[in-house]
Design a protein around this motif. Sequence first.
Motif: not given
Lengths: 225, 225
Positions: A88, A176, A179
Amino acid sequence: MKEGPDIVRIASLIGDPARANILTALMGGKALTASELAAEAGVTLQTASSHLSKLDKGGLLRPRKQGRHKYFSLADDSVAEALEGLMGLAARSGHLRTRTGPKDEALRQARVCYNHLAGAKGVQLLSAMQSRGFIDGEGETLSLTDAGEAFVSDFGVDLPTLQSNRSPLCRECLDWSERRSHLAGSLGRALFTRFEALGWTRCDRNTRVVHFSADGAREFQETFL
Amino acid sequence: MKEGPDIVRIASLIGDPARANILTALMGGKALTASELAAEAGVTLQTASSHLSKLDKGGLLRPRKQGRHKYFSLADDSVAEALEGLMGLAARSGHLRTRTGPKDEALRQARVCYNHLAGAKGVQLLSAMQSRGFIDGEGETLSLTDAGEAFVSDFGVDLPTLQSNRSPLCRECLDWSERRSHLAGSLGRALFTRFEALGWTRCDRNTRVVHFSADGAREFQETFL
DNA sequence: TTCATAGTTCGATCCTAGTCGAAGCATCTA
DNA sequence: TAGATGCTTCGACTAGGATCGAACTATGAA
């Protein structure tokens, strides 16, 4: 300095290209042999062996001997989660040079995160189950409602077996690419297994991409969304 | 291989002792100058400068020039979260040689996580606010209920200002010592600021330990738990 | 038993990256 | 202006670690 846990030990383990490739390959969820991982990482068997021993000593892997083969998998769901966390960061702070290729796009759509579904499809799955009142959420420890229990049992998940297990049934896992969270835990894994059994999805052998069949995508939509 | 974001770039940045010390120091939330960070990391100013430039290029830091000083802080809450994630892994997979000293115990009790309260006290805070119906939780994006808005306003938090800000009001942050979530986001930060303003807590200058005064601990208990 | 395959260990090589001294800018004070 | 302080850049040194060839061990097949 020197407060808290030894973060360097782990970060430096992940910070080597060959080892990162090994770990990324294992994010696919399948246990792989030393030779396979060597090929995956692009190094010889000797170097891979050295790396694997370090990762093992570092507590990131779980090795299992089987005959003359040695299979490796990630030690724990938490390892996979930490890796996704780093991805991420890398994705958002990434320089633009990592242009989004077509393969990358497929990864964003649907991929396997250790043992459960991730990517846009995975996020959809969790949010749909939440908004339909099947999953009740407070943090990492989500819980399955009564309606949810009925629903997943009906879908063909063997709930009693899962519940007898010590590991948590529902967990969040931060995605990632999106989000947002998708569903992990033993239920996340069971659902994904079921998708494969039903022929809705097919795992790419070499990458982490998950392909939905035309029928699978439709049924997935109808059943969950 | 070579799927997804470049995890190696970030992990290798964190995987150096000096840089990890720098990042850990910045987890305290305060912006620090290059010289201070050099001392914190135990290296000369030259080496620290080199490390800082790398961390900056890697997108992990946010530098600000002020006169002849250069202040650094973490680029983003997400950086702090990823670091806490790694700490979680390190803590559980840690070899026993990392014996838990008294200082460590204090860290587990209460510490500052970038800009909000973490440790046992931080986890208590969030779970109490949830069980009292002040915070409604679904994943990272928790939300403040009407009752919650009234409560925190009454406690002295300037809600309208916070809400006008773009950053999320309530967020979860996984606690490496407790393995449960505590409250992050701008509200988490505002509450912590208020604790300090009220004299309930005092931040240790060099470590991340948060000390509760006797009165502070009592009032914290009465107000929230 | 012998041979083949999977994996580990050892040793040598090579190269990256962390480190610091010294010099160079930039900014503030006097 | 001169001097002090904070930070950056350059260059050289060095250590640690990644890499692979070769030899060794263990398991399975014939």
